[in-house]
Motif scaffolding. Sequence first.
Motif, PDB file in Angstrom:
ATOM      1  N   TYR A   1      65.371  35.502  61.365  1.00 26.60           N
ATOM      2  CA  TYR A   1      64.554  36.046  60.279  1.00 26.60           C
ATOM      3  C   TYR A   1      65.189  35.735  58.924  1.00 26.60           C
ATOM      4  CZ  TYR A   1      63.121  39.583  56.880  1.00 26.60           C
ATOM      5  OH  TYR A   1      62.725  40.218  55.742  1.00 26.60           O
ATOM      6  N   ASP A   2      66.476  35.996  58.810  1.00 23.95           N
ATOM      7  CA  ASP A   2      67.156  35.789  57.537  1.00 23.95           C
ATOM      8  C   ASP A   2      67.099  34.322  57.123  1.00 23.95           C
ATOM      9  OD1 ASP A   2      68.821  37.451  55.614  1.00 23.95           O
ATOM     10  OD2 ASP A   2      70.166  35.748  55.941  1.00 23.95           O
ATOM     11  N   ARG A   3      67.252  33.418  58.080  1.00 27.54           N
ATOM     12  CA  ARG A   3      67.171  31.986  57.759  1.00 27.54           C
ATOM     13  C   ARG A   3      65.750  31.590  57.368  1.00 27.54           C
ATOM     14  NH1 ARG A   3      70.546  31.693  62.365  1.00 27.54           N
ATOM     15  NH2 ARG A   3      68.786  31.066  63.661  1.00 27.54           N
ATOM     16  N   GLN A   4      64.770  32.082  58.137  1.00 26.88           N
ATOM     17  CA  GLN A   4      63.383  31.691  57.890  1.00 26.88           C
ATOM     18  C   GLN A   4      62.891  32.144  56.522  1.00 26.88           C
ATOM     19  OE1 GLN A   4      61.029  33.124  61.196  1.00 26.88           O
ATOM     20  NE2 GLN A   4      62.357  32.118  62.688  1.00 26.88           N
ATOM     21  N   MET A   5      63.387  33.266  56.033  1.00 25.62           N
ATOM     22  CA  MET A   5      62.953  33.756  54.734  1.00 25.62           C
ATOM     23  C   MET A   5      63.319  32.798  53.597  1.00 25.62           C
ATOM     24  SD  MET A   5      61.207  36.530  55.093  1.00 25.62           S
ATOM     25  CE  MET A   5      60.571  35.719  56.575  1.00 25.62           C
ATOM     26  N   HIS A   6      64.273  31.894  53.852  1.00 24.43           N
ATOM     27  CA  HIS A   6      64.696  30.947  52.821  1.00 24.43           C
ATOM     28  C   HIS A   6      63.919  29.626  52.875  1.00 24.43           C
ATOM     29  CE1 HIS A   6      68.097  33.761  52.777  1.00 24.43           C
ATOM     30  NE2 HIS A   6      68.329  33.330  51.560  1.00 24.43           N
ATOM     31  N   TRP A   7      63.058  29.468  53.868  1.00 24.81           N
ATOM     32  CA  TRP A   7      62.288  28.230  53.956  1.00 24.81           C
ATOM     33  C   TRP A   7      61.360  28.104  52.748  1.00 24.81           C
ATOM     34  CZ3 TRP A   7      60.418  28.366  59.777  1.00 24.81           C
ATOM     35  CH2 TRP A   7      61.531  28.198  60.600  1.00 24.81           C
ATOM     36  N   LEU A   8      61.244  26.918  52.215  1.00 25.06           N
ATOM     37  CA  LEU A   8      60.296  26.560  51.156  1.00 25.06           C
ATOM     38  C   LEU A   8      60.456  27.423  49.906  1.00 25.06           C
ATOM     39  CD1 LEU A   8      57.104  26.062  53.365  1.00 25.06           C
ATOM     40  CD2 LEU A   8      58.703  24.317  52.560  1.00 25.06           C
ATOM     41  N   GLY A   9      61.640  27.987  49.734  1.00 22.99           N
ATOM     42  CA  GLY A   9      61.877  28.795  48.545  1.00 22.99           C
ATOM     43  C   GLY A   9      61.185  30.137  48.547  1.00 22.99           C
ATOM     44  N   TYR A  10      60.754  30.594  49.720  1.00 25.00           N
ATOM     45  CA  TYR A  10      59.967  31.835  49.805  1.00 25.00           C
ATOM     46  C   TYR A  10      60.739  33.036  49.287  1.00 25.00           C
ATOM     47  CZ  TYR A  10      57.418  35.720  51.921  1.00 25.00           C
ATOM     48  OH  TYR A  10      56.751  36.898  52.132  1.00 25.00           O
ATOM     49  N   VAL A  11      61.914  33.300  49.862  1.00 27.71           N
ATOM     50  CA  VAL A  11      62.634  34.503  49.438  1.00 27.71           C
ATOM     51  C   VAL A  11      63.180  34.349  48.022  1.00 27.71           C
ATOM     52  CG1 VAL A  11      64.977  33.953  50.277  1.00 27.71           C
ATOM     53  CG2 VAL A  11      64.186  36.318  50.262  1.00 27.71           C
ATOM     54  N   GLN A  12      63.529  33.132  47.634  1.00 32.08           N
ATOM     55  CA  GLN A  12      64.033  32.928  46.276  1.00 32.08           C
ATOM     56  C   GLN A  12      62.972  33.299  45.237  1.00 32.08           C
ATOM     57  OE1 GLN A  12      64.281  30.862  48.840  1.00 32.08           O
ATOM     58  NE2 GLN A  12      66.199  29.692  48.828  1.00 32.08           N
ATOM     59  N   SER A  13      61.711  32.960  45.515  1.00 32.58           N
ATOM     60  CA  SER A  13      60.646  33.304  44.565  1.00 32.58           C
ATOM     61  C   SER A  13      60.427  34.813  44.522  1.00 32.58           C
ATOM     62  CB  SER A  13      59.347  32.574  44.926  1.00 32.58           C
ATOM     63  OG  SER A  13      58.883  32.958  46.214  1.00 32.58           O
ATOM     64  N   MET A  14      60.539  35.472  45.678  1.00 31.81           N
ATOM     65  CA  MET A  14      60.381  36.920  45.695  1.00 31.81           C
ATOM     66  C   MET A  14      61.546  37.604  44.990  1.00 31.81           C
ATOM     67  SD  MET A  14      58.007  38.921  46.879  1.00 31.81           S
ATOM     68  CE  MET A  14      58.038  39.512  45.186  1.00 31.81           C
ATOM     69  N   GLN A  15      62.737  37.059  45.173  1.00 33.35           N
ATOM     70  CA  GLN A  15      63.903  37.629  44.493  1.00 33.35           C
ATOM     71  C   GLN A  15      63.792  37.483  42.980  1.00 33.35           C
ATOM     72  OE1 GLN A  15      67.036  35.553  46.658  1.00 33.35           O
ATOM     73  NE2 GLN A  15      67.625  37.441  47.684  1.00 33.35           N
ATOM     74  N   ARG A  16      63.200  36.398  42.499  1.00 30.15           N
ATOM     75  CA  ARG A  16      63.006  36.247  41.052  1.00 30.15           C
ATOM     76  C   ARG A  16      62.091  37.335  40.514  1.00 30.15           C
ATOM     77  NH1 ARG A  16      62.415  30.796  42.361  1.00 30.15           N
ATOM     78  NH2 ARG A  16      60.168  30.821  41.943  1.00 30.15           N
ATOM     79  N   PHE A  17      61.042  37.635  41.266  1.00 29.12           N
ATOM     80  CA  PHE A  17      60.121  38.692  40.853  1.00 29.12           C
ATOM     81  C   PHE A  17      60.836  40.045  40.811  1.00 29.12           C
ATOM     82  CE2 PHE A  17      57.027  42.016  41.956  1.00 29.12           C
ATOM     83  CZ  PHE A  17      56.107  41.840  40.934  1.00 29.12           C
ATOM     84  N   ILE A  18      61.614  40.347  41.844  1.00 26.85           N
ATOM     85  CA  ILE A  18      62.336  41.621  41.899  1.00 26.85           C
ATOM     86  C   ILE A  18      63.375  41.687  40.787  1.00 26.85           C
ATOM     87  CG2 ILE A  18      63.930  42.988  43.313  1.00 26.85           C
ATOM     88  CD1 ILE A  18      62.412  41.849  45.778  1.00 26.85           C
ATOM     89  N   TYR A  19      64.075  40.590  40.558  1.00 24.02           N
ATOM     90  CA  TYR A  19      65.078  40.539  39.485  1.00 24.02           C
ATOM     91  C   TYR A  19      64.423  40.842  38.134  1.00 24.02           C
ATOM     92  CZ  TYR A  19      68.549  38.630  36.247  1.00 24.02           C
ATOM     93  OH  TYR A  19      69.436  38.475  35.213  1.00 24.02           O
TER      94      TYR A  19
END
Length: 229
Positions: A15-33
């Motif tokens: 799960y943790d690895r998959q969340m980083h595919w295609l910049g998915y979690v990075q884009s969500m982290q930018r929103f939260i930040y």
Amino acid sequence: MNSALEKYQRDAAPYDRQMHWLGYVQSMQRFIYDWAAQTPASAMRPRILDLGIGTGLASAALLRALPSAEITGIDFSQSMLSICERRLPAARLLRGDFHDWSALRTHRSGLPSSLSAEDFDLIVSAGAIFEYGHARRIIPLIQRSLRPGGRVLLIGIRRNWIGRLQSRLWHFAALNKDAAQQAVKQFRAGGLESSLLTIGWRYFPANLVKFAVSASRPRQSLQSRPKSS
């Protein structure tokens, strides 16, 4: 819930690895930040509660925006919390049902713990309470535990084809389209200011999948907060 727990216990690392595919979690982290960065400077050491903290991806973004914050996180999966502990070694991690804050256990020792009498400056949940919980039951707990001037961010998964695919992969029920509006109405009925947030294209690809609800408590007397029943 049991099938979801088994899934996350078994597949926490994938799960943790998959969340980083295609910049998915990075884009969500930018929103939260960006949301967290709007916290008033008066909250020098904000206390943050993350409901469904998982592997700590959302709280990692919160800490980048607010390095002095104290994080408390709840999750039902021991495996997810073990990864979160490595990512956020200073966080207070509790295992249990986020519908019942009086019957939690510490992640490492398994000792009983409770959040019933605690207050927080920020309360967040990303892909958890709408998907694996009952928001109508959790929102009153949030209202009672939010300090004057405190803020809430609830992120859910939209009911489109991408969201339905994720729901099958990770064992949650796809939301009806009114869930976010119902949360806004419930927050407002409890005396909080609340609205839907737009997740714009600068947060691609998370904007294709996510919706967000914000709420805040006006700076006022603690006596005006809802009382525990």
